[in-house]
Scaffold this active site. Structure first.
Site: not given
Ligand code: ZN
Length: 498
Positions: A262-263, A266, A292
């Site tokens: 997830h990170e 980003h 997101e």
């Molecule tokens: Zn996030």
């Protein structure tokens, strides 16, 4: 005035703002990862001074003059230049509409409110947090009133997702909630539940090794970024110096892998922005929903899917042979993609997670309209939760005290998480049309085609367009619910033999 040279000067100013802001990113990252606990007071002072300097820099008359000069010759500007001037005006309004006295008062109130929330949550004591919540809501309304907006909640939504409003979000969430609720219920009652207690006793050093391999192969640039550990994973720093964090738990390896991917999503977005135009509309992210969409596409569409595990599964089994000996690949995928109605948002699966967000959106609307007073939040939370999620919290910790956001004045942020999921699904469908064998490349362990597609279609666009405009330009449609429902049904129903 020469328009080209005025435009160049404005870009230089915006770049300077970006660089100044990036110092805040660096010391903020350090605070959460490396800083000795005893240095907190010094760091507090450093941050306050830096915030003041950033404000003063943006309040300089030169900046206003540069923006106004270009606004006066709009008809001579191309679309990129217009976007740059539009966003510079947003920055300028931010520092000129909000009085310094208010900013200082809000900053002090936020620190006190955050501390009060930490204590209240630990003690499961809503009453002690109530005055702080009331104050944060009042401050949020007060800030919105400095701007020419008709609705305070719309102002806050626009802070995180430019161009979105309550009215654009409402129909999306109203359509989504019942579909996801019934999908989750079907899966929970499926005749083939996931095996229990699979993910216990996964040595942390091996988890770390695996994650590093995945992150490297996703394309995280270690030359201009690093990964450390923190209590709550985050992606900070700057695209040219990305500071990402994760966390490891021997009894929760899904969390470390999922939050790591997830990170990284980003981080890839930040690293993919065009640094030649840093600080301007051409070199900054669109907003939190698009951010997101990047993290969730990698975490969920990629990291939870069979093609990903076709390549990475054997490596994972080689690292954890005993832990995974008793389950086959299909059982592993079901265990990895367990669905449950549970009270805590951050622990929720990718289907019911959206219901948690819709619940918060409904509550924020009611808090801003006055339909729910802060004092009545616990009861309202429980009512809404029972209706939307199908769960009644047993205490405040499971209910209205679980999230940090409101204690920090972050109203209007929650919708971005769900809007990001909608956009991730639209992007996922679009990339499958553009690159029909994209899942085969993932099954071969090759993330490059997906990464390059995202770089070109999403990252390189910067903030030329806002959330819905960006969605439409890439996927042919503004945000909509059908792709997310199709993606979740397509993945989960077969997995659970439904
Ligand atoms: Zn996030």
């Amino acid at each position: 005035m020469n328009t080209d040279s005025a435009y160049k000067t404005l870009l230089e100013t915006l770049r300077r703002h970006d660089r100044l802001g990036s110092i805040g990113g660096l010391i903020g990252w350090d605070e959460l990862t490396m800083m000795p606990a005893g240095s907190a007071d010094l760091r507090g002072e450093q941050k306050a001074i830096l915030t003041e300097l950033i404000f003063r820099e943006a309040q300089k008359p030169e900046f206003r003059d540069q923006v106004e000069a270009l606004e006066a010759v709009k008809d001579q500007l191309d679309s990129d230049q217009l976007a740059v001037v539009r966003e510079a005006r947003r920055d300028l309004d931010m520092v000129t509409h909000i009085p310094a006295e208010f900013a200082a008062r809000k900053s002090r109130a936020q620190s006190a409110s955050y501390q009060a929330w930490v204590k209240a949550r630990n003690n499961d004591d809503f009453a002690s947090f109530l005055p702080y919540l009331q104050e944060q809501l009042d401050l949020a309304k007060e800030q919105a009133a400095f701007f020419d907006v008709s609705d305070a909640y719309d102002y806050w939504i626009d802070q995180f997702d430019p161009g979105m409003t309550c009215a654009t979000i409402e129909p999306l969430f109203a359509e989504l909630a019942p579909q996801l609720r019934s999908l989750a219920e079907r899966i929970i009652n499926a005749p083939t539940p996931p095996p229990a207690d699979v993910f216990k006793g996964f040595p942390v050093d091996k988890q770390e090794h695996f994650l590093r391999e995945v992150v490297t192969s996703m394309g995280f640039n270690f030359e201009r970024g690093r990964i450390d550990t923190s209590v709550h994973p985050f992606c900070g720093g700057h695209g040219q110096d990305t500071r990402m964090t994760t966390r490891f738990d021997a009894n929760n390896p899904i969390d470390s892998l999922s939050s790591g991917m997830h990170e990284t999503g980003h981080a890839l977005y930040e690293q993919g922005l065009d640094d030649r135009f840093a600080g301007s509309a051409l070199g900054k992210h669109v907003g939190m929903a698009v951010h997101e969409s990047q993290s969730r596409l990698w975490e969920n569409m990629v990291g939870r899917g069979a093609p990903f595990w076709k390549f990475w599964g054997p490596k994972y089994r080689a690292l954890f042979p005993e832990q995974l000996a008793a389950i086959n690949d299909q059982e592993f995928l079901r265990a990895f993609n367990n669905v449950a109605i549970s009270p805590i948002r951050v622990d929720a699966d990718e289907i019911t997670y959206n219901l948690h967000i819709i619940l918060r959106f409904e509550l924020e609307k009611s808090l801003f309209s006055g339909a729910v007073a802060p004092a009545d939040l616990p009861d309202a939370w429980n009512d809404y939760s029972a209706r939307i999620l199908g769960y009644t919290p047993k205490n405040f910790r499971e209910g209205c005290l679980q999230d940090v956001h409101w204690s920090d004045g972050l109203f209007g942020y929650f919708p971005s998480y769900c809007l990001g999921n909608l956009l991730a699904a639209q992007l996922w469908e679009t990339v499958q049309k553009d690159i029909p064998n994209i899942e085969d490349t993932i099954a071969d362990g090759d993330f490059q085609p997906l990464r390059e597609w995202l770089r070109k279609e999403v990252h390189a666009r910067g903030r030329r367009l806002y959330t819905n405009g960006t969605a439409k330009a890439i996927t042919g449609s503004e945000l909509k619910t059908a792709p997310l429902v199709r993606y979740l049904s397509g993945r989960y129903l077969p997995l659970y033999s439904l």
